[in-house]
Every structure is written in C-alpha cells, then in structure tokens.
Design a protein around this motif. Structure first.
Motif, short mmCIF file in Angstrom:
data_model
loop_
_atom_site.label_atom_id
_atom_site.label_comp_id
_atom_site.label_asym_id
_atom_site.label_seq_id
_atom_site.Cartn_x
_atom_site.Cartn_y
_atom_site.Cartn_z
N GLU A 93 35.51 47.47 44.42
CA GLU A 93 35.54 46.95 43.05
C GLU A 93 34.86 47.90 42.06
OE1 GLU A 93 37.10 44.44 41.75
OE2 GLU A 93 37.85 43.49 43.56
N GLU A 94 34.16 48.91 42.58
CA GLU A 94 33.54 49.97 41.75
C GLU A 94 32.66 49.40 40.64
OE1 GLU A 94 36.84 52.36 40.48
OE2 GLU A 94 37.04 53.30 42.45
N ILE A 95 31.66 48.63 41.03
CA ILE A 95 30.75 48.02 40.06
C ILE A 95 29.49 48.87 39.97
CG2 ILE A 95 29.47 45.93 39.45
CD1 ILE A 95 31.51 44.54 41.52
N ASN A 129 22.62 49.71 32.31
CA ASN A 129 23.72 49.31 31.42
C ASN A 129 23.59 47.86 30.95
OD1 ASN A 129 24.95 51.86 31.75
ND2 ASN A 129 25.74 51.19 33.74
N SER A 144 22.89 44.90 32.63
CA SER A 144 22.84 43.84 33.64
C SER A 144 22.03 44.26 34.86
CB SER A 144 24.26 43.49 34.10
OG SER A 144 25.02 43.01 33.03
N GLY A 167 20.93 42.69 40.86
CA GLY A 167 21.07 41.46 41.65
C GLY A 167 22.19 40.59 41.10
N LEU A 168 22.23 40.50 39.78
CA LEU A 168 23.26 39.70 39.12
C LEU A 168 24.65 40.28 39.38
CD1 LEU A 168 23.46 37.25 37.13
CD2 LEU A 168 23.53 38.92 35.29
N LEU A 169 24.77 41.60 39.27
CA LEU A 169 26.06 42.25 39.46
C LEU A 169 26.57 42.07 40.90
CD1 LEU A 169 25.36 45.55 37.48
CD2 LEU A 169 26.99 43.77 36.85
N ALA A 217 25.61 39.76 43.08
CA ALA A 217 25.87 38.34 43.34
C ALA A 217 27.21 37.93 42.73
CB ALA A 217 24.73 37.49 42.79
N GLN A 218 27.50 38.44 41.52
CA GLN A 218 28.78 38.12 40.89
C GLN A 218 29.94 38.57 41.76
OE1 GLN A 218 28.53 40.10 37.09
NE2 GLN A 218 28.30 38.17 36.01
N ALA A 219 29.82 39.78 42.27
CA ALA A 219 30.89 40.33 43.10
C ALA A 219 31.04 39.51 44.38
CB ALA A 219 30.60 41.79 43.43
N GLY A 253 30.00 36.44 45.04
CA GLY A 253 30.42 35.07 44.74
C GLY A 253 31.91 35.01 44.44
N GLN A 299 12.91 47.00 35.60
CA GLN A 299 13.96 47.55 34.72
C GLN A 299 13.61 48.99 34.35
OE1 GLN A 299 15.04 45.12 31.39
NE2 GLN A 299 15.37 43.32 32.65
N SER A 325 20.60 35.31 39.36
CA SER A 325 21.88 35.71 39.96
C SER A 325 22.63 34.52 40.57
CB SER A 325 21.66 36.81 41.00
OG SER A 325 20.74 36.37 41.97
N HIS A 376 23.65 31.94 37.63
CA HIS A 376 24.66 32.60 36.79
C HIS A 376 26.07 32.22 37.25
CE1 HIS A 376 26.45 35.72 34.25
NE2 HIS A 376 27.21 36.01 35.28
N LEU A 377 26.27 32.26 38.58
CA LEU A 377 27.61 31.96 39.11
C LEU A 377 27.96 30.48 38.93
CD1 LEU A 377 27.41 34.26 42.18
CD2 LEU A 377 29.13 34.40 40.40
N LEU A 391 36.93 39.69 38.07
CA LEU A 391 35.62 40.24 38.45
C LEU A 391 35.17 41.33 37.48
CD1 LEU A 391 33.19 40.37 40.28
CD2 LEU A 391 34.51 41.81 41.85
N LYS A 392 36.09 42.19 37.08
CA LYS A 392 35.73 43.27 36.14
C LYS A 392 35.22 42.71 34.82
CE LYS A 392 36.51 47.39 37.92
NZ LYS A 392 35.38 48.31 38.06
N LEU A 398 33.65 39.83 34.49
CA LEU A 398 32.30 39.28 34.73
C LEU A 398 31.25 40.38 34.79
CD1 LEU A 398 33.00 36.59 37.50
CD2 LEU A 398 32.62 36.23 35.07
N THR A 399 31.56 41.44 35.53
CA THR A 399 30.56 42.49 35.69
C THR A 399 30.42 43.34 34.43
OG1 THR A 399 32.21 43.93 36.72
CG2 THR A 399 30.82 42.65 38.19
N MET A 450 30.24 41.97 31.43
CA MET A 450 29.53 41.18 30.43
C MET A 450 28.07 41.60 30.32
SD MET A 450 30.57 37.20 30.42
CE MET A 450 30.73 36.94 32.16
N LYS A 451 27.65 41.94 29.11
CA LYS A 451 26.26 42.38 28.92
C LYS A 451 25.39 41.28 28.33
CE LYS A 451 27.27 46.60 30.12
NZ LYS A 451 27.88 46.35 31.42
#
Lengths: 216, 82
Positions: free
Chosen positions: A54-56, A87, A89, A92-94, A96-98, A100, A126, B39, B42-43, B59-60, B62-63, B65-66
């Motif tokens: 997914e290249e996050i 950038n 975010s 951990g959030l990034l 977890a998003q992926a 989830g 940070q 984290s 958030h979901l 997904l793109k 979501l990731t 989003m700033k």
C-alpha cells in the motif's frame, strides 16, 4: 567478509517480512498478529506484504524506509527508519489504519485485545528518528551488524534537510540482549510502560514496553 | 451537504467515540488535541463516519488525511457524488 549497506528493493520483500516477524516476536514464540487476530503464519506474511504494497509513508512497514546490510552480497540484517509524524500523522495511526482497513472484521473482533495493548503503549517522540524492525539472521548475530546498520541510518538521517536531533527505539522489555546492544550504541532509557492487564502475556512476549533514546 | 452541517454531525460522532463533549470541529483539529483519539479509536470513528454518511473511504484517502479539515473535504466530495 564484505559488508555493504543499501536501501531495500522489492526483491527484499521476503527477507523484510521475515525480519518484521522475528522483530515482532521479540525472541519468543508469540507473534502478536497470531495471538490478536488469529492469523496463521501465511496470513501474517500476507498481511505484512499487503501493508507494504500500500506504500504508506511515515510508518515502519514502508519499503523505502528499510535499509539492508549485506554480507558478501547476501542480506544479513535489516532495519526500518523514519522521522515520526514528519508528514503530520503518527506512525501508529497510519499502521493501524492500514491494518484495520485490510483486516476489517478481524480487526473489529480484536477490540478487546487491542484495548489490552493500549495499556502498555508509549507515544513515539514527534520529530525523532525512529528505528524499528531491527533484525539480524541468526547465523550473523554477535558481529555488531545491527549497530552498524543503526549508525548508518543515523548518519544518513543527519544529512537530510530536516535532520532530527533525537533517535528513538521502542522494544519489549524481555529483549535484554538487544537493549545491551543499543546501550552500547549510546541509547539511554527514556521511559517504560508496564501493563497489569491480565491478558497481556497471552498476546505478547512481555508486559513492559521500553523507549530508548539517543541525542544526535 | 454544507460543510457546517458536516461539522455539526461530526461533533456528535466525535463525542460518541472519543467522549470529548460538544467539541468545536475546526479544520486543523488533529488526534493530538483530543485525549481519547488514538490509533484504535480513530478506526472506530472512521467506521462511524462511514456508517453515518453512507460512504466508504479508500485506504489511500485515510492515510492521506492530515487533520479534520481533510476529513470534512472527503465527506463533502463523497456525499456530493451521485
């Protein structure tokens, strides 16, 4: 013995996946993605591949963040490094998003286990250079390869425009050999978090998470 | 849907997920500024937003989003389609 360090490519996917799995197991037989989401080894590998594909950027499972140390042209050690929240975010959030998004109901069904993990979570600093997924093949351990890779990634980060003034490593408290190795590299204990949640040891190899830092 | 309507509805969703009270939704609001926004929650929030507005995020998206402003922009775009 010729040692060289380079950035990871698609061809390193299997080695990196193996490295991530070993790093997550922290010297034990417990793989958190198996204990939390009920994934078998193959499904865990697929999950890791999927997140990498997914290249996050901004989190540890992003291929360009990986560096590979080779011995005589063969991968021996790997490490992921990035600047936390560069950038906006948090990593951990990034991640977890992926996870989830990919796991869907398996993620939702693991709400109780995820809540348990939160009881020992440590916020990453940070702007600090993060060093994660540090792994050396068994036959090459004890040669100081991880230290070489850490030093390389730190020096590389210091040449970037937004050069970080701190490096951070987070790991589980049971990994004493790794902690000794990082201490030799100049890392000091910043913070640790111990969970008293009764289920934590069914999910992870240890109930304490440790943050080590080094001024750059 | 107007941006102000989205903000009002997001405030209710945020309160139900983060238990943060009647929070003022600003464009630059981020997870760092809301105590229980992590984290994991958030979901839960994203799932609640998708369900409430009848939309699905990629997904793109979501990731990428700033901040909450980016979320409002995405909701605006997706609720305007069709």
């Amino acid at each position: 013995m010729k040692i060289s360090i380079r950035k990871a490519t698609q061809e390193d996917m299997e080695f990196i996946t193996d490295g991530i799995i070993h790093a997550e197991m922290s010297g034990s037989t417990k793989l958190p993605y198996q204990t939390m989401f009920g994934l078998n080894e193959e499904e865990t590998q697929t999950l890791i591949h999927h997140v990498i594909e997914e290249e996050i950027d901004g989190q540890e499972w992003y291929l360009p963040n990986f560096s590979i140390l080779e011995i005589d042209g063969q991968p021996a050690s790997c490490l992921s490094s990035w600047v936390e929240s560069e950038n906006g975010s948090g990593s951990g959030l990034l991640k977890a998003q992926a996870m989830g998004w990919i796991l869907k109901e398996k993620w939702t069904n693991a709400a109780q286990q995820l809540e348990c993990l939160k009881s020992m979570q440590l916020a990453r600093i940070q702007g600090a250079l993060q060093l994660e997924c540090i792994y050396t093949k068994k036959e090459h351990r004890g040669k100081g390869l991880a230290s070489k890779l850490i030093e390389h990634c730190i020096q590389e980060a210091l040449t970037t425009p937004k050069k970080p003034n701190l490096a951070e490593i987070q790991l589980l408290g049971n990994n004493e050999a790794a902690m000794r190795s990082y201490t030799k590299c100049g890392f000091l204990l910043r913070e640790q978090s111990t969970s008293s949640h009764p289920e934590i040891l069914t999910l992870l190899a240890h109930h304490t998470r440790v943050s080590l830092i080094r001024n750059l | 849907m107007e941006s102000s309507d989205i903000r009002t509805q997001l405030s209710t969703i945020f309160d139900s997920v983060f238990h943060c009270g009647a929070i003022t939704i600003t464009d630059d609001l981020t997870a760092d500024q809301v105590e229980k926004w992590d984290s994991l929650t958030h979901l839960t929030m994203i799932a609640a937003v998708e369900s409430h507005f009848g939309i699905r995020f990629k997904l793109k998206e979501l990731t990428g989003m700033k901040n909450t402003g980016d979320l409002i922009t995405l909701i605006t775009e997706k609720t305007q389609v069709g």
